[in-house]
Design a protein around this motif. Structure first.
Motif, short mmCIF file in Angstrom:
data_model
loop_
_atom_site.label_atom_id
_atom_site.label_comp_id
_atom_site.label_asym_id
_atom_site.label_seq_id
_atom_site.Cartn_x
_atom_site.Cartn_y
_atom_site.Cartn_z
N VAL A 1556 0.86 -1.19 0.00
CA VAL A 1556 0.00 0.00 0.00
C VAL A 1556 0.90 1.24 0.00
CG1 VAL A 1556 -1.81 1.24 1.21
CG2 VAL A 1556 -1.75 -1.25 1.30
N VAL A 1557 0.68 2.09 -0.98
CA VAL A 1557 1.36 3.39 -1.04
C VAL A 1557 0.48 4.38 -0.31
CG1 VAL A 1557 2.34 5.15 -2.53
CG2 VAL A 1557 2.42 2.75 -3.22
N LEU A 1558 0.97 4.95 0.77
CA LEU A 1558 0.17 5.79 1.66
C LEU A 1558 0.46 7.27 1.44
CD1 LEU A 1558 0.72 3.65 4.87
CD2 LEU A 1558 -1.36 3.71 3.49
N ASP A 1559 -0.24 8.07 2.20
CA ASP A 1559 0.00 9.52 2.26
C ASP A 1559 -0.18 10.20 0.90
OD1 ASP A 1559 0.57 9.20 4.92
OD2 ASP A 1559 2.70 8.85 4.53
N LEU A 1560 -1.14 9.72 0.14
CA LEU A 1560 -1.45 10.40 -1.12
C LEU A 1560 -2.54 11.45 -0.87
CD1 LEU A 1560 -1.52 7.32 -3.53
CD2 LEU A 1560 0.41 8.76 -2.92
#
Length: 2031
Positions: A1556-1560
Motif C-alpha cells: 500500500v502506497v500511503l499519504d497520497l
C-alpha cells in the motif's frame, strides 16, 4: 652402619643445608622450612549444598600452603571420590562438579552423600567440615489445605500442607482468599489476618462470616524458583458454642520441639479452643529448675491470641516454654522446647606453634554456636580420640609435627579449625658422619681414633671400650671440637699402645633428640688379656647378654665357664666365638653365680676374667578381693595386700580410681611387716564404690593389683508425688522419681475401692501409662478418681512408697453436644436432653438462643426425669410448623460448672421448583446447564432430574439425566450435533418431588469429525517420495462438512512431532484422496497419520501407517579398504562396511573394481568382482604388476560411492623367454648375440644368461651371465666355419625364466652388414627426449643411415645420430610421431630395421555442443579431438554465469552427455571444456554461449494490479506473472502527474505481498512506476491513476484531445505552437521516415562493401563489415553459440540519495539548462509517456529500420546539435555513451554487439532490431530505444578529451586483450580513451587477445565517470540477462518512447534484509573482479578491418595511437560484425 631411613633423609637434608651455609660463609638463622607451611583453607565448602537436577552445582575448595597443597575430595568414611561420567566430576582446579542430570539418572550414593575436601602437602593434611550434598529431582507436588474446625470467637490457624519430600525446599510466601484478599508475611500484628513466619495463616476472633471464605496458599521452591498456588482451598468450619467448654488442645500437640536459626523471626503456637474464649499466658522455665516465670512482652516479643512471636532470635531465647490456657471452665497447658541454633565456628589458639623436642605443646579450641554436641580432634586427617577443648602434648616428639584440627558438631552442621605444630630448630637426631675402622697393629706406637657426628642440637660424643666408658688418664685422652658447619669432631688418643689396649671401641653421639653409635675393633699384637668386669644386675625373667672384654692378638678361642664347667650347660645358655654369652629367662636360683671368661691364643697362652651376675626379683602380689557381691552402706570392709615375692626393700601403697587414698575418705591403710599392707573401711559409703589398687615397688620394678567395690544404696526420693486435682477430660501427669544402687524400679498401683489400704496393679489401657516413673492419664474421667500408690524398690532395704489422692472435678456434661432431629411438617415431635454429673443439676431450654417458656406457647411442653447418672429433660411439640426449624439448646448447671447441648430441629417438606435455568456452554454433543437451588424443604436435595427432548417430540418422549442434589451445574451429554432440544429440571428430596421448571430451548453446535480416514495406504514412489492414499471417514462421523485433511508424517521410532500437510476435500463420492510426500530420506521408515477437519477443527488421528522409502545407493564408501599381495597373481582385498546410516538400504553385495594402475583411466579395461563378504581374493592377475582397486557397496537402489583407490603390486615371478634373438657374425672367431627383453618380465630383470653350444656330439654347453641393462653379448674364441647354437634366458629375483628360441650362426671371414637391434615401438612423452637404437656389425664397418617417414635424415638442432648409431630426438613434439628406419650397409650386405615412434601429448581441444536446456540446467555433449594419440582420461567442464565466477565439473571420458545443474533461471552462461590424460590437461574447446530457459516478469492487467482509494493505492503483486523464473522483488516509485522527479517508495517489495502506497492526496493524478525483477531480468511498467475524493468519488478524466480520458494525456504545447503539432502523432511519423531512410542507406553501403571485400581473396583473418541494420523481430533467429546479446546495464542509487540521472531519463542536464531559455523549442525535454494512447500492455511490431553510414551511436542531445546562440561551446553532461558491464568473451569468428542506452530525444538512438545510426547534426528525428542489456569491457579507465563540436564519442578497445599474460599491463591494454570530435560516434571492437581472465587487477575507477556531477561514485553492477532475438521487440514498439530508465535490479547475492539500495553505506563496487580468475577460451574480439583504400589501411596498434593523439577520422574505426545482429534493448515493457 645401619641407619634408619628417616635419619638418612634428615642427614641428607642437613648436609645440603650445611653445604649452602659453607658456600656463603654464613649460618642460616632459620630452619630450612621457615617460609614453608602446611595447608590452610582459603575457601571452605559450606555444610549443606542443595541443588536442583536441572541446574547442577559446583563446590569450590581452595587451600593455601607452601608447597601448594593438593586438593582431594573424600567421603565421610575417608575414601577418595572419583569421577562418575555425567553425574560427578572433579575439575582440574579442585572443584567438585555435579552437572545437570535427568531424573532417571539420580543415584543416592552420588547425589545424597556427605563429602569432605582434603588438602595436603608434605607438612600435613587437613579435612574440611562435612559437606552434605543433596540433589533435588524436579517432581510434581501439590499443597493441600485442610479444613480448620474452630469455635466462634476463637483464633484459627490454617496450615499449608507441603509434601514431606519437598518440605525442606518449599516456603509459603503468601495467602489468598476467594474474595481477592492477599496476605503476606509482615510485621503488622494488629489485624485480623496474620501470616506467621512458619507459613501458617492466623485468623483471630473468628466470626460466622469467615466460614464462607476459602483460602489458598502460594509457595515458592527455593532451588527452582517455581511458585505455585495450592491445589485445594481451605475453609474454616465454625462451631457455634453451646454452653461452656474448657480449653482443649488438638491431640498430640501438648509438647513441641522447635529449632530456629539465630536472628530469625519465629512463632510458637498454642492451639487451644474453648468457650468462653480463653486467656493465654506464656511462661519460661528457669534453666535447671522447675520454677518458671512469665514471658515479658516487648517490641521483640509479641503475643497474638495464643501465638508467641519472637523477632530476631538470640541463643538466650532457648529453653522450655509453657503456654497456659484458662477460661472459666478449666485450664490446659502446652510445652515447647525451643533451641535457637547459631552457626558453628571454631578457632585454634595458637594457629601455629614451633616447639622444641621434649617440650609441651598446648592447642585450645575456641568455638561458638548453638547447640554444640561433640568436640573432636584430628591430626593430619586422622582421628586421635581426644574430645576435650584443650589438647595437650606433654613431650613433643618428631612424629608429633603436622596439622591439628578441632571439629565441633551438632545434628545440623559442623565446623573446623586447623593449626600447625612445627618442630623447633633443634630436632635433628645425631648422625655419625665419619668414623674409625677396625685396625690391627703392633704395640708401641700411639693410636688416634676419630668420630665425626652431626645433629641438632649438637650431640655430645663419648667413648667406650668393651662397653665401659673411657675416661681421660695419662694414656687415654678424649677431645672434641665443633666445625663451622656444626659437626662435632671427637677423637681418642692412646699413647704408646699396649696389647691390653685392644678391644671393641665404640663412639656414642647423643643428644636429647636421639643417639647414634659406631664400633670397631682395635687389635694389638700380644698375649691374651681380659679386662676387669663389673658386677651385673638383671631382673629375673629377662635375658642376660654379656661380651667378654678381651685384648691381645691374635686370639684363638674365647670360652665361658661356670664352676670350671664350660658353657653352655643347659638350653637357656648360648656362647658365641666372639666371646658373647646369652642366658635367656634368667632365674635367681639357677643363674645367679660367677661366670669366668677364658681367652687363649695358638701358643697356648690364656687369660681369665670373672663376672658376678646378680638376679633381682620383681614384687609379686597375691590376688585379693572384697566380700562377694556389693557392700551395704555402713558395712565394715577390709583388704589385705600381700607381697610374698620380690626383693626387699618393698614400698607398698593404695589408690582408689587412680587417686591416692586419704584419711578423710573414711579409709585407713596400715603396713603389716615388710611384705604386707591392710586397707580398712569402717563404714561403707556410696562414695566408696570404685576400683581399689595395691602398688608394690622395689629396685627391680613395680607391680600392682586392682579389685572393684560395689555399694548397695537403698532408694531415696528425687521427686516425691503429692495429691493432685485435675479437670475432667484433661491429660493428667504425676511424677514419681527415685535413685539408688541398683537403680530402683518405680511402679504405680491404684487403691481398691474408695479408701487406701489395698492396691492393685494398673491395667494397661489407651489412656493410662507409666513412663520413667511418671503416671500419665490422658483425658482423665471421674472413673480415674481415687488413691494411687507409687513404689520405688531396688532390693536394698524395704524400698520407698507414697500414697496420693487424685481427684477429678466433673461439671455437668452432655454426652452428645449437638445432634440433628427431623420431623415432617404438621406432625408432633419430642426433643430430649440427658445431662450427667454431680447432682443437683438444673436444665433450661433455649430456642435460637432465646429462653423458651411453655407458658407463652401451648404447643410446647417440658418434663424432667431424675436418673442415676444425672437428669433427663424432654421438650414436646404438638404440631410442627416451618418456624420450628430452629436450634434448641438445653443448658445444665451444677456446683462445678455448666454444659450445654444443642438439637438442630429440622422441619421437612417437599422442595420448591428449581429456577433460573441457564445454558452456560454448549458443544455438538453436550450442553452445560446451571440453575438456582430452590428451597430444599429442610431435607437435603437427593437429586435433580434434568428432562430433555428434541424440539419436535412431546414431553412423554423424554430422556432424563440424574444429577446429585448438592450441585447446581450439570452437563447433558450424548446429544447430536446441530440439533434443537427443550430442557427442564425437577428437584427431589426424601419427602417428595418438586414441580418442573420452565423449559429452555438450545441448538447444539457442530463438532470436529469423530471418525478417522479409512483405507490408508502408503507406498514408496522412489527413494525420496511416498504416495499416501485414503478415503474419508464414515458419513455419520463427519459432524459437519469436511473441508480437508491434515496428512502428518515423521521419522518412525523417533520422538519428533509430525510434519503436517493440508489437502482439500474432494467432493466426489467415494473418490480416493492422495498426496505425494517428497524430499524424504532415502530408505527410511516414516510414520504417516491422517486426520479430517471441518470448520470446527480436526478429527482423530488415524492409526500410524509405517512404510520405507525406496532403497537408495550407499552415500559412503566401505571404509578401511586394504589389500594384501598373496602371490604373483592373487591379491586379497578387505574392507569394512560403510556406516549403517549411510547404507540407504540393505547392502546386498560389494563390488571390487580393479585394473592395472597404468590402465586404470580406461573404464573398459577395469574388472569387477562381486562378493557378499567383507573381503575377497582377486585371481588371474598379471605378475609383478601394480593394481589399483576400489570397493563399493550395492543395494537394491544401485551402486554406492566408491572408496578411495588403493594400490597393491603382485609378487614377482620368473620371466618369460626373451621375445627375439639374433646371432650376427662379427669375424672368424666371434659372433654377436642380441635379444629383446621378455614381453612379460614378471619382475625386475636381474640378469640374462646366454647359452652357447657348438653343434656336434657331446659338446659342453657354455653359459655366460650378462647384466640386465645389456641386450647383446659377443661370443669370442669360436672355431671358424663351425656352426654354434645360441639361446638366452632372463632371470629375476625369483629365478631363471623360460629360454628363448635357439638360433644358429657360424663364424666366418666374411662379415656382412647386419643390425643387431630389433624393430620396436617407442613411446615418448611430449617435450621430452627420445632415443632409438641401431647397433650394427660388419666388416668392413657398415655405414648407418636413417630415414624419417621415408625421407632421408639430415642432422639438425633437435635430431642427431649418436656414435653407436642411435638416433636422438630432443624435445619431442606431436609432429615427430611416425616410422623411423635405420639402414646399415657394407660391401658385403645391407640390413635395415624400422622403429615406430608414438608421441604422448596432452589432449587437443574437445568438441562441446549444447544438447538441452531447462530453467536451471544445461545438458552438453562432449567429444574428443580426432587427432589425440594418448588415451583420454576425462574432461574438465568450465562454466560461468554472465557475471559470476568460473566453476568446474569433472566428467568421465565415456560420458556422452553431462548435466550442469543448479544454474540461475533465464541467465546467460559460457561453457567450455578441456580434456586430460596421464600427460596433463589439454587445450580448451571453443566457448559455448547459451542461456537457461525463463523470461523476465510479465505485465498484469491494471484492474487486477491497482486498487485506488482516496489517500492510498493498493498494489496486488500476485497479479504479475513471473515468466518462468521466480520473482525476487519489486521497486515502487511514484510522483504527482505534474512533477518531474520520481520518488522511490520501496526498492525491496516481496513478490507474495500486497503493498500500500500511503499519504497520497485525495482527488489527485499520480504516476506510478513498477520495476519487477527476477533472475532473467526486469520489466518496467508505468501507470497513471487518480486518487478518489474524500467522499469516495472519482474525478473527471484529463482531456488529452483523444477521448481517452485520464489514461493518456496529451502533451501541453506552448501557446505559440500550432495546435496540429501534436507530438504524439508527429514523433512516430518522423521516426518512421528516418528509420526507413537510414535502413536503405545502410543496406546499400553494406552490399557495396561486401563486393569490395570479396575481391581481396579469402584470407581467414579478414572480417566483413556488417552494417547494424538487420532486423531482429519476433521471427528472427540467432546463432545460439554467440556470446553477445546478453549483458545489461545495472545501476543502483548512491547512498542516501535519489536515483541518479540515467541517460534517457528526465534527469538531463541539457534539458535543465535549456528549460529556462526562450527561443525555438522543437520538442519536450522530458518525454511524457502518457501521450501514447496504447500505453498499457500493448506491444507493437518493430518499426522499419533506419539506415545510416556510421556504425555507432551518438549519445548526444539533440539540442546540443542545434546551434543556439551562445551555446556553441557548451558540452551536455550526459551526452556521452558509456559502455558498462561488458563481459563477453567472444570467439574471433563471431560478431559483437554493443547495446545502447535509450535517449530521451532519440538522436541517433538505435532501435532494437536495427543498427542505430548516427544522424547528421541538427537532425530533428526522434528515435527512442530502451535497452536492458549493455556490453563493454569491465575495466574501463576512461580518458576524456573534449574538442570543438558535438558530443560524439569514440572508443578504442585495447589490442592483444585476450592474452592471459597481458592483463596486468593496464595502461596498454585496459585503458579506453574517449575523444570528443566533430561528427558522430564511432566504435572499434575490442582488440584481439581480450579474454584472459587471470591477470586483471581490479581498477580503482571502474565506473567513476558514469554519470558525472554528484553521482560520480561507483555503482553496483547487477547482472540481469539480456534478451535474445525474440525479445528485441520489447523497446521497438514505440520509437518515440523515451521514458525514464528503470530502477536497478538487485544483486543476486544481495541480502535485502541488510541494506536497501539507497541506504547502502559502502561504495557500491562492481561485484565481479575485472577478469575472471579461471582460464577461459582464447580468441580475438572484434578485429579492426583494414580499409580497402590504402590510405585507410592502418593496424590496430596504429589506430590506437591515432585515437590517443586525436588524429583518426570517424571512418577508420568501425566495428566488424559478421552475424549482423542488432542491438539488444533493455528488457523492459513500456506501459
Amino acid at each position: 652402619m645401619n641407619m634408619p631411613n628417616e635419619r638418612l633423609k634428615w642427614l641428607m637434608l642437613y648436609a645440603a643445608v650445611a653445604l649452602i651455609a659453607c658456600g656463603s660463609q654464613t649460618l642460616a638463622a632459620n630452619p630450612p622450612d621457615a617460609d614453608q607451611k602446611g595447608p590452610v583453607f582459603l575457601k571452605e565448602p559450606t555444610n549443606r549444598i542443595d541443588f536442583s537436577n536441572s541446574t547442577g552445582a559446583e563446590i569450590e575448595c581452595k587451600a593455601s600452603g607452601n608447597p601448594m597443597p593438593e586438593i582431594i575430595w573424600i567421603r565421610s568414611d575417608g575414601t577418595a571420590v572419583g569421577d562418575v561420567p555425567g553425574l560427578r566430576q572433579i575439575s582440574s582446579d579442585g572443584k567438585l562438579v555435579f552437572p545437570p542430570f535427568r531424573a532417571e539418572d539420580y543415584r543416592q550414593e552420588v547425589h545424597a552423600q556427605v563429602y569432605a575436601c582434603l588438602a595436603r602437602n608434605q607438612f600435613g593434611s587437613i579435612i574440611s567440615r562435612d559437606v552434605h550434598v543433596r540433589a533435588v529431582v524436579s517432581q510434581h507436588y501439590e499443597e493441600d489445605i485442610h479444613k480448620a474446625f474452630v469455635i466462634r470467637g476463637n483464633s484459627a490457624i490454617l496450615k499449608c500442607d507441603i509434601p514431606s519430600f519437598v518440605a525442606d525446599f518449599v516456603n509459603v510466601i503468601s495467602w489468598h482468599s476467594d474474595e481477592q484478599e492477599n496476605f503476606y508475611p509482615g510485621t503488622e500484628y494488629d489485624g485480623k489476618y496474620l501470616v506467621l513466619p512458619s507459613g501458617e495463616l492466623h485468623i483471630r476472633e473468628v466470626g460466622p462470616e469467615d466460614g464462607y471464605k476459602s483460602y489458598q496458599c502460594r509457595t515458592k521452591h527455593r532451588l527452582t524458583g517455581e511458585t505455585r498456588l495450592s491445589a485445594t482451598k481451605g475453609r474454616l468450619v465454625i462451631t457455634e458454642p453451646i454452653g461452656s467448654k474448657a480449653p482443649a488442645v488438638p491431640t498430640g500437640v501438648l509438647a513441641f520441639q522447635q529449632n530456629v536459626p539465630l536472628h530469625s523471626t519465629f512463632a510458637m503456637l498454642c492451639q487451644a479452643q474453648a468457650f468462653p474464649v480463653p486467656v493465654f499466658r506464656w511462661y519460661k522455665f528457669i534453666e535447671g529448675t522447675t520454677r518458671k516465670q512469665a514471658v515479658v512482652l516487648s517490641d521483640r516479643v509479641k503475643q497474638v491470641s495464643g501465638t508467641l512471636i519472637i523477632k530476631d532470635a538470640v541463643v538466650e531465647d532457648s529453653g522450655k516454654y509453657l503456654c497456659v490456657v484458662n477460661n472459666s471452665v478449666g485450664g490446659e497447658s502446652v510445652e515447647t522446647v525451643l533451641t535457637v541454633t547459631a552457626p558453628l565456628s571454631a578457632k585454634i589458639d595458637p594457629p601455629t606453634q614451633t616447639v622444641d623436642f621434649g617440650r609441651p605443646a598446648v592447642f585450645t579450641c575456641q568455638y561458638t554456636g548453638n547447640p554444640i554436641k561433640t568436640v573432636s580432634w584430628m591430626k593430619d586427617g586422622k582421628a586421635i580420640g581426644h574430645s576435650e577443648p584443650v589438647l595437650r602434648i606433654e613431650s613433643v616428639k618428631k612424629e608429633d609435627k603436622g596439622m591439628y584440627q578441632c571439629f565441633v558438631r551438632n545434628d545440623q552442621e559442623s565446623a573446623e579449625a586447623s593449626a600447625e605444630l612445627k618442630l623447633g630448630g633443634r630436632f635433628d637426631p645425631p648422625v655419625i658422619r665419619q668414623a674409625f675402622q677396625e685396625e690391627t697393629m703392633e704395640p708401641g706406637p700411639s693410636v688416634f681414633l676419630k668420630c665425626v657426628a652431626g645433629g641438632n642440637p649438637t650431640p655430645e660424643i663419648s667413648w667406650e671400650l668393651d662397653g665401659k666408658k673411657i675416661a681421660n688418664n695419662d694414656r687415654y685422652q678424649v677431645g672434641q671440637y665443633v666445625t663451622v658447619n656444626g659437626d662435632v669432631v671427637s677423637y681418642l688418643n692412646i699413647t704408646s699402645v699396649h696389647a691390653n689396649d685392644g678391644g671393641l671401641y665404640k663412639c656414642i653421639a647423643k643428644s636429647k633428640v636421639g643417639i647414634a653409635e659406631h664400633s670397631a675393633k682395635l687389635n694389638v699384637y700380644g698375649l691374651p688379656y681380659i679386662r676387669q668386669m663389673e658386677k651385673k644386675a638383671i631382673v629375673a625373667g629377662e635375658t642376660l647378654i654379656v661380651t667378654c672384654p678381651v685384648a691381645g692378638y691374635p686370639i684363638d678361642s674365647i670360652v665361658w665357664e661356670r664352676d670350671n664347667r664350660a658353657l653352655p650347660i643347659n638350653r637357656k645358655q648360648k656362647v658365641f666365638p666372639n666371646g658373647t654369652l646369652i642366658i635367656e629367662n634368667v632365674e635367681r636360683n639357677s643363674d645367679q653365680a660367677t661366670y669366668t671368661c677364658v681367652a687363649k691364643n695358638q701358643e697356648g697362652y690364656s687369660a681369665r676374667g670373672s663376672l658376678e651376675v646378680q638376679v633381682m626379683v620383681l614384687p609379686r602380689i597375691i590376688p585379693f578381693a572384697f566380700e562377694e557381691g556389693p557392700a551395704q552402706v555402713g558395712q565394715y570392709l577390709t583388704l589385705h595386700c600381700s607381697v610374698p615375692g620380690g626383693d626387699l626393700p618393698l614400698d607398698i601403697d593404695w589408690t582408689l580410681d587412680g587417686q591416692q587414698i586419704h584419711e578423710d575418705l573414711g579409709i585407713t591403710t596400715a603396713r603389716v611387716g615388710h611384705r604386707g599392707s591392710v586397707l580398712t573401711i569402717e563404714a561403707v559409703e556410696a562414695s566408696h564404690a570404685g576400683n581399689f589398687t595395691c602398688h608394690a615397688r622395689n629396685s627391680a620394678g613395680h607391680q600392682q593389683f586392682t579389685t572393684p567395690l560395689n555399694v548397695y544404696v537403698p532408694p531415696r526420693w528425687i521427686l516425691e508425688p503429692t495429691d493432685k486435682a485435675f479437670a475432667q477430660g484433661s491429660d493428667a501427669k504425676v511424677e514419681c522419681k527415685a535413685d539408688g544402687f541398683p537403680k530402683p524400679q518405680v511402679t504405680w498401683k491404684k487403691a481398691v475401692g474408695d479408701t487406701p489400704g489395698e492396691y492393685k496393679d494398673l491395667k494397661k489401657s489407651d489412656n493410662i501409662r507409666v513412663e520413667e516413673g511418671t503416671l500419665h492419664v490422658d483425658n482423665i474421667q471421674k472413673t480415674n478418681e481415687g488413691y494411687y500408690l507409687c513404689e520405688a524398690i531396688n532390693g536394698i532395704g524395704s524400698g520407698l512408697s507414697a500414697v496420693i489422692m487424685i481427684s477429678v472435678q466433673a461439671p455437668p456434661e452432655f454426652t452428645e453436644k449437638l445432634r440433628n432431629q427431623t420431623a415432617r411438617r404438621g406432625e408432633p415431635a419430642v426433643l430430649q436432653c440427658e445431662a450427667k454429673g454431680e447432682k443437683p443439676i438444673g436444665i433450661l431450654w433455649n430456642m435460637n438462643n432465646m429462653r423458651l417458656d411453655p407458658k407463652n406457647d401451648n404447643r410446647y411442653t417440658i418434663r424432667e426425669e431424675i436418673l442415676s447418672t444425672g437428669v433427663m429433660s424432654s421438650l414436646s411439640i404438638k404440631r410442627t410448623e416451618r418456624s420450628d426449624s430452629a436450634l434448641f439448646t438445653c443448658v445444665a448447671t451444677n456446683a462445678f460448672g455448666s454444659d450445654d447441648a444443642s438439637i438442630n430441629m429440622i422441619v421437612q417438606e417437599v422442595p420448591e421448583m428449581p429456577y433460573a435455568l441457564k445454558v452456560l456452554d454448549k458443544s455438538g454433543r453436550s450442553v452445560q446447564l446451571s440453575w438456582a437451588q430452590p428451597y430444599d424443604g429442610n431435607s437435603p436435595l437427593d437429586r435433580y432430574i434434568i428432562e430433555f427432548k428434541r424440539s419436535r417430540a412431546s414431553w412423554s418422549e423424554i430422556d432424563r439425566v440424574i444429577v446429585p442434589g448438592h450441585t447446581t451445574e450439570a452437563q447433558v451429554q450424548k446429544l447430536s450435533p446441530a440439533t434443537t432440544y427443550n430442557i427442564r429440571i425437577v428437584a427431589e428430596n426424601a419427602i417428595g418431588t418438586s414441580q418442573s421448571s420452565e423449559a429452555v430451548t438450545i441448538i447444539t453446535a457442530e463438532e470436529a469429525p469423530s471418525g478417522k480416514p479409512q483405507n490408508i495406504k502408503v507406498e514408496p514412489v522412489n527413494q525420496t517420495t511416498m504416495r499416501v492414499t485414503w478415503k474419508p471417514p464414515p458419513r455419520t462421523e463427519w459432524n459437519g462438512e469436511i473441508l480437508g485433511y491434515y496428512v502428518g508424517y515423521k521419522l518412525s521410532n523417533t520422538n519428533s512431532s509430525y510434519v503436517f500437510e493440508t489437502i482439500n476435500f474432494i467432493t466426489e463420492e467415494g473418490k480416493e484422496h492422495n498426496l505425494e510426500l517428497q524430499n524424504l530420506r532415502v530408505y527410511t521408515q516414516y510414520s504417516v497419520v491422517i486426520q479430517a477437519f471441518n470448520k470446527i477443527g480436526a478429527g482423530p488421528l488415524s492409526e500410524e501407517e509405517k512404510q520405507f522409502t525406496a532403497e537408495g545407493t550407499p552415500s559412503q564408501p566401505p571404509s578401511d579398504t586394504a589389500c594384501t599381495t598373496l602371490t604373483s597373481q592373487t591379491i586379497r582385498v578387505g574392507w569394512v562396511s560403510p556406516p549403517l546410516e549411510s547404507a540407504n538400504g540393505v547392502i546386498k553385495t560389494y563390488k571390487v573394481v580393479y585394473a592395472p594402475s597404468d590402465e586404470w583411466y580406461d573404464e573398459t579395461k577395469r574388472h569387477y568382482k562381486k562378493t557378499a563378504s567383507s573381503d575377497t581374493v582377486l585371481h588371474g592377475l598379471k605378475k609383478y604388476t601394480n593394481y589399483t582397486m576400489q570397493v563399493l557397496a550395492t543395494t537394491a537402489g544401485g551402486d554406492g560411492v566408491r572408496s578411495v583407490p588403493i594400490h597393491c603390486q603382485t609378487e614377482p615371478d620368473v620371466p618369460e623367454a626373451p621375445t627375439d634373438v639374433k646371432a650376427l657374425v662379427m669375424g672368424n672367431a666371434a659372433i654377436l648375440v642380441s635379444w629383446r627383453p621378455p614381453a612379460q618380465p614378471n619382475g625386475i630383470i636381474t640378469q640374462y644368461t646366454v647359452y652357447s653350444k657348438a653343434e656336434g656330439a657331446e659338446t659342453e654347453t657354455k653359459t655366460q651371465k650378462v647384466p640386465h641393462y645389456q641386450m647383446s653379448f659377443e661370443a669370442t674364441e669360436l672355431e671358424k666355419n663351425k656352426p654354434y647354437e645360441f639361446w638366452v634366458t632372463a632371470s629375476t629375483t625369483i629365478g631363471e625364466g623360460q629360454q628363448s628360441k635357439s638360433i644358429v650362426a657360424m663364424p666366418s671371414d666374411q662379415v656382412p652388414a647386419k643390425i643387431a637391434s630389433f624393430d620396436d615401438t617407442f613411446t615418448a612423452t611430449f617435450k621430452e627426449d627420445a632415443k632409438m637404437p641401431c647397433l650394427a656389425v660388419g666388416a668392413p664397418q657398415p655405414e648407418i643411415t636413417w630415414k624419417i617417414k621415408g625421407v632421408e635424415f639430415s642432422a639438425n638442432d633437435r635430431m642427431r645420430v649418436l656414435p653407436d648409431g642411435s638416433l636422438l630426438i630432443k624435445s619431442v613434439n606431436r609432429q615427430d610421431a611416425g616410422d623411423y628406419s635405420c639402414h646399415a650397409e657394407n660391401s658385403i650386405a645391407k640390413d635395415s630395421i624400422t622403429h615406430k615412434l608414438i608421441v604422448l601429448a596432452p589432449p587437443q581441444s574437445p568438441h562441446v555442443t549444447l544438447s538441452a536446456t531447462t530453467t536451471d540446467a544445461l545438458t552438453v555433449k562432449l567429444k574428443p579431438h580426432e587427432g589425440d594419440t594418448a588415451p583420454l582420461h576425462g574432461y574438465t567442464l568450465h562454466y560461468k554465469p554472465e557475471f559470476g565466477e568460473w566453476e568446474t565439473s569433472e566428467v568421465s571420458v565415456d560420458s556422452q552427455k553431462h548435466n550442469i545443474e543448479n544454474l540461475l533461471c533465464g541467465s546467460r552462461y559460457q561453457v567450455y571444456a578441456t580434456g586430460f590424460n596421464n600427460i596433463g590437461a589439454g587445450e580448451a574447446s571453443d566457448i559455448l554461449n547459451t542461456r537457461t530457459k525463463g523470461q523476465k516478469p510479465k505485465l498484469p492487467e491494471k484492474p487486477r494490479f491497482i486498487e485506488v482509494s482516496s489517500n492510498s493505492v493498493s498494489l496486488h503483486f500476485k497479479a504479475w506473472k513471473d515468466g518462468g523464473c521466480p520473482m525476487s522483488h519489486f521497486v515502487v516509485e511514484s510522483k504527482k502527474r505534474d512533477q518531474i522527479e520520481w520518488n522511490q517508495i520501496s526498492n525491496n517489495v516481496k513478490p507474495d505481498n500486497n503493498y500500500v502506497v500511503l499519504d497520497l492526496e485525495p482527488a489527485t493524478w499520480y504516476n506510478l512506476r513498477i520495476t519487477a525483477h527476477n533472475s532473467a531480468g526486469f520489466t518496467v511498467a508505468e501507470y497513471d491513476f487518480a486518487t478518489l475524493t474524500v467522499t469516495g468519488g472519482t474525478i473527471a478524466p484529463l482531456d488529452d484531445g483523444s477521448g481517452h480520458g485520464n489514461v493518456h494525456t496529451r502533451i501541453r504545447l506552448p501557446a505559440w505552437m500550432p495546435e496540429w503539432l501534436d507530438l504524439n502523432f508527429m514523433v512516430p511519423l518522423i521516426a518512421t521516415v528516418v528509420v526507413v531512410a537510414v535502413g536503405i542507406c545502410v543496406v546499400c553501403v553494406a552490399l557495396s562493401r561486401r563486393r569490395a571485400d570479396d575481391m581481396r581473396g579469402g584470407q581467414k583473418d579478414v572480417y566483413y563489415d556488417v552494417v547494424y541494420n538487420q532486423t531482429m523481430g519476433p521471427g528472427a533467429t540467432l546463432d545460439k553459440r554467440r556470446p553477445d546479446l546478453r549483458d545489461e546495464l545495472g545501476y543502483i542509487a548512491p547512498p542516501n540519495r535519489k536515483l541518479p540521472p540515467v541517460p534517457g531519463s528526465n534527469y538531463n542536464t541539457c534539458d535543465r539548462i535549456k528549460r529556462g531559455r526562450g527561443g525555438l523549442r522543437s520538442n519536450h525535454s522530458t518525454w511524457d509517456p502518457r501521450r501514447n494512447p496504447n500505453l498499457y500492455e500493448e506491444l507493437k511490431a518493430p518499426p522499419v529500420p533506419m539506415h545510416g553510414n556510421h556504425y555507432g551511436h551518438a549519445h548526444g542531445n539533440a539540442e546540443c546539435h542545434y546551434r543556439h546562440p551562445g551555446m556553441e561551446d557548451e558540452i551536455c553532461p550526459y551526452a556521452t555513451f558509456h559502455l558498462l558491464g561488458f563481459r563477453e568473451e567472444m570467439d574471433p569468428t563471431k560478431a559483437m554487439n554493443f547495446q545502447t542506452f535509450p535517449h530521451q530525444n532519440g538522436h541517433a538512438g538505435p532501435v532494437p532490431g536495427h543498427a542505430g545510426t548516427m544522424l547528421p547534426p541538427g537532425h530533428p528525428g526522434h528515435v527512442h530505444s530502451r535497452s536492458g542489456s549493455q556490453s563493454m569491457p569491465r575495466a574501463n579507465r576512461y580518458q576524456r578529451k573534449n574538442s570543438q563540436g558535438g558530443q560524439s564519442s569514440i572508443y578504442t578497445p585495447a589490442p592483444e586483450y585476450d592474452d592471459p599474460a597481458n592483463c596486468a599491463e593496464e595502461d596498454q591494454y585496459r585503458r579506453y580513451t574517449r575523444v570528443n570530435s566533430q561528427g558522430g560516434s564511432l566504435y572499434s571492437g575490442p582488440g584481439p587477445e581480450y579474454d584472459d581472465p587471470a591477470n586483471c587487477a581490479p581498477e580503482e575507477d571502474q565506473y567513476g565517470s558514469q554519470y558525472g556531477g554528484p553521482y560520480g561514485q561507483p555503482y553496483d553492477h547487477y547482472g540481469s540477462r539480456g534478451s535474445m532475438g525474440r525479445r528485441s521487440i520489447g523497446s521497438a514498439r514505440n520509437p518515440g518512447n523515451g521514458s525514464p530508465e528503470p530502477p536497478p535490479p538487485p544483486p543476486r547475492n544481495h541480502d535485502m534484509s541488510n541494506s536497501s539500495f539507497n541506504d547502502s553505506k559502502e561504495s557500491n563496487e562492481i561485484s565481479e573482479a575485472e577478469c575472471d580468475r579461471d582460464h577461459g577460451p582464447r580468441g580475438n574480439y572484434g578485429a579492426v578491418k583494414r580499409s580497402p583504400q590504402p590510405k585507410d589501411q592502418r593496424t590496430t596498434e596504429e589506430m590506437r595511437k591515432l585515437i590517443e593523439r586525436n588524429e583518426t577520422g570517424p571512418k577508420q574505426l568501425q566495428l566488424q560484425q559478421t552475424n549482423g545482429a542488432g542491438f539488444t534493448a533493455y528488457d523492459t515493457m513500456a506501459v
